[in-house]
Design a protein around this motif. Structure first.
Motif, PDB file in Angstrom:
ATOM      1  N   UNK A   1       0.833  -1.206   0.000  1.00  0.00           N
ATOM      2  CA  UNK A   1       0.000   0.000   0.000  1.00  0.00           C
ATOM      3  C   UNK A   1       0.869   1.258   0.000  1.00  0.00           C
ATOM      4  N   UNK A   2       1.936   1.253   0.796  1.00  0.00           N
ATOM      5  CA  UNK A   2       2.845   2.402   0.843  1.00  0.00           C
ATOM      6  C   UNK A   2       3.497   2.627  -0.513  1.00  0.00           C
ATOM      7  N   UNK A   3       3.934   1.539  -1.154  1.00  0.00           N
ATOM      8  CA  UNK A   3       4.547   1.664  -2.478  1.00  0.00           C
ATOM      9  C   UNK A   3       3.539   2.219  -3.485  1.00  0.00           C
ATOM     10  N   UNK A   4       2.332   1.691  -3.448  1.00  0.00           N
ATOM     11  CA  UNK A   4       1.269   2.146  -4.354  1.00  0.00           C
ATOM     12  C   UNK A   4       0.971   3.643  -4.141  1.00  0.00           C
ATOM     13  N   UNK A   5       0.991   4.093  -2.886  1.00  0.00           N
ATOM     14  CA  UNK A   5       0.679   5.488  -2.557  1.00  0.00           C
ATOM     15  C   UNK A   5       1.895   6.410  -2.656  1.00  0.00           C
ATOM     16  N   UNK A   6       3.067   5.831  -2.925  1.00  0.00           N
ATOM     17  CA  UNK A   6       4.278   6.648  -3.012  1.00  0.00           C
ATOM     18  C   UNK A   6       4.772   7.140  -1.661  1.00  0.00           C
ATOM     19  N   UNK A   7       4.531   6.369  -0.634  1.00  0.00           N
ATOM     20  CA  UNK A   7       4.908   6.737   0.730  1.00  0.00           C
ATOM     21  C   UNK A   7       6.225   6.059   1.099  1.00  0.00           C
ATOM     22  N   UNK A   8       7.107   6.826   1.738  1.00  0.00           N
ATOM     23  CA  UNK A   8       8.363   6.262   2.237  1.00  0.00           C
ATOM     24  C   UNK A   8       8.718   6.937   3.561  1.00  0.00           C
ATOM     25  N   UNK A   9       9.749   6.444   4.190  1.00  0.00           N
ATOM     26  CA  UNK A   9      10.284   7.025   5.428  1.00  0.00           C
ATOM     27  C   UNK A   9       9.211   7.190   6.513  1.00  0.00           C
ATOM     28  N   UNK A  10       8.398   6.159   6.704  1.00  0.00           N
ATOM     29  CA  UNK A  10       7.346   6.273   7.702  1.00  0.00           C
ATOM     30  C   UNK A  10       7.881   6.071   9.112  1.00  0.00           C
ATOM     31  N   UNK A  11       7.186   6.656  10.058  1.00  0.00           N
ATOM     32  CA  UNK A  11       7.461   6.417  11.475  1.00  0.00           C
ATOM     33  C   UNK A  11       6.219   6.752  12.282  1.00  0.00           C
TER      34      UNK A  11
ATOM     35  N   UNK B   1      -5.445  -2.184  28.923  1.00  0.00           N
ATOM     36  CA  UNK B   1      -6.150  -1.605  27.783  1.00  0.00           C
ATOM     37  C   UNK B   1      -5.598  -0.198  27.610  1.00  0.00           C
ATOM     38  N   UNK B   2      -5.145   0.115  26.388  1.00  0.00           N
ATOM     39  CA  UNK B   2      -4.495   1.397  26.125  1.00  0.00           C
ATOM     40  C   UNK B   2      -5.143   2.066  24.921  1.00  0.00           C
ATOM     41  N   UNK B   3      -5.445   3.348  25.059  1.00  0.00           N
ATOM     42  CA  UNK B   3      -5.907   4.173  23.953  1.00  0.00           C
ATOM     43  C   UNK B   3      -4.866   5.280  23.811  1.00  0.00           C
ATOM     44  N   UNK B   4      -4.212   5.301  22.655  1.00  0.00           N
ATOM     45  CA  UNK B   4      -3.007   6.096  22.506  1.00  0.00           C
ATOM     46  C   UNK B   4      -3.003   6.896  21.207  1.00  0.00           C
ATOM     47  N   UNK B   5      -3.120   8.219  21.290  1.00  0.00           N
ATOM     48  CA  UNK B   5      -2.975   9.028  20.079  1.00  0.00           C
ATOM     49  C   UNK B   5      -1.555   8.909  19.521  1.00  0.00           C
ATOM     50  N   UNK B   6      -1.458   8.949  18.204  1.00  0.00           N
ATOM     51  CA  UNK B   6      -0.169   8.775  17.543  1.00  0.00           C
ATOM     52  C   UNK B   6      -0.179   9.559  16.235  1.00  0.00           C
ATOM     53  N   UNK B   7       0.979  10.025  15.847  1.00  0.00           N
ATOM     54  CA  UNK B   7       1.144  10.653  14.540  1.00  0.00           C
ATOM     55  C   UNK B   7       1.877   9.676  13.634  1.00  0.00           C
ATOM     56  N   UNK B   8       1.293   9.378  12.498  1.00  0.00           N
ATOM     57  CA  UNK B   8       1.924   8.551  11.463  1.00  0.00           C
ATOM     58  C   UNK B   8       2.610   9.535  10.527  1.00  0.00           C
ATOM     59  N   UNK B   9       3.923   9.560  10.581  1.00  0.00           N
ATOM     60  CA  UNK B   9       4.704  10.497   9.775  1.00  0.00           C
ATOM     61  C   UNK B   9       5.319   9.757   8.593  1.00  0.00           C
ATOM     62  N   UNK B  10       5.352  10.435   7.437  1.00  0.00           N
ATOM     63  CA  UNK B  10       5.895   9.802   6.245  1.00  0.00           C
ATOM     64  C   UNK B  10       6.293  10.867   5.231  1.00  0.00           C
ATOM     65  N   UNK B  11       6.932  10.398   4.190  1.00  0.00           N
ATOM     66  CA  UNK B  11       7.340  11.281   3.107  1.00  0.00           C
ATOM     67  C   UNK B  11       6.625  10.833   1.829  1.00  0.00           C
ATOM     68  N   UNK B  12       6.118  11.816   1.087  1.00  0.00           N
ATOM     69  CA  UNK B  12       5.512  11.550  -0.210  1.00  0.00           C
ATOM     70  C   UNK B  12       5.842  12.742  -1.107  1.00  0.00           C
ATOM     71  N   UNK B  13       6.372  12.434  -2.284  1.00  0.00           N
ATOM     72  CA  UNK B  13       6.759  13.467  -3.249  1.00  0.00           C
ATOM     73  C   UNK B  13       7.657  14.520  -2.604  1.00  0.00           C
ATOM     74  N   UNK B  14       8.635  14.042  -1.825  1.00  0.00           N
ATOM     75  CA  UNK B  14       9.620  14.891  -1.142  1.00  0.00           C
ATOM     76  C   UNK B  14       8.993  15.864  -0.141  1.00  0.00           C
TER      77      UNK B  14
END
Length: 155
Positions: free
Chosen positions: A85-95, A112-125
């Protein structure tokens, strides 16, 4: 007098239990952070499996959405689908970057844990981020916390 004694005893027990509860919550959050760190470092599925129970359920936003079974196998299947999915969407360098938990409940070897998170990635620089929530359950086994379920909900 009897009521005062009962109330005083209840207060004493609740105070003496607080540090253990806070300690368990810290251990649970440490386990989640370790799993996220391993994910961010692209650890192998077998290394990742060491943070999970022998059998796990992972739920995410990419079909088939549910990955379950022996941990290493479920993690590997989940990773393959997400990598495609990441390759298809052009996503790299995720964290993943954890934020302050909304809820950490620990009771008798279960958490039981409910945890906000930021999905960081690079797309088209460009550096991008999607907020989301990880909801996880953990079980205490042989003195350590292991993740038994993991759900990703992206905003």
């Amino acid at each position: 007098m009897l009521i005062r004694t009962i109330v005083a005893t209840a207060c004493l027990f609740s105070l003496s239990g607080a540090p253990a509860r806070a300690s368990e919550q810290s251990e649970v959050m440490d386990r989640i952070q370790q799993a996220v760190d391993a994910t961010n470092q692209r650890a192998s599925a077998s290394v990742m499996a060491s943070y999970f129970t022998a059998s796990v359920v992972l739920i995410g936003g990419v079909p088939p959405f549910v990955f379950s079974g022996p941990s290493a196998q479920a993690i590997e299947a989940w990773r393959k689908v997400n990598a495609a999915e990441a390759e298809h969407a052009g996503v790299s360098q995720f964290s993943l970057q954890l934020r302050a938990p909304r809820r950490v409940t620990v009771d008798n070897g279960h958490a039981y844990v409910v945890l906000p998170v930021d999905y960081r990635f690079e797309r088209e620089n460009k550096q991008l981020s999607i907020p989301g929530v990880i909801t996880a359950t953990l079980e205490r086994s042989e003195g350590k916390w292991l993740i038994s379920t993991w759900t990703w909900t992206g905003d």
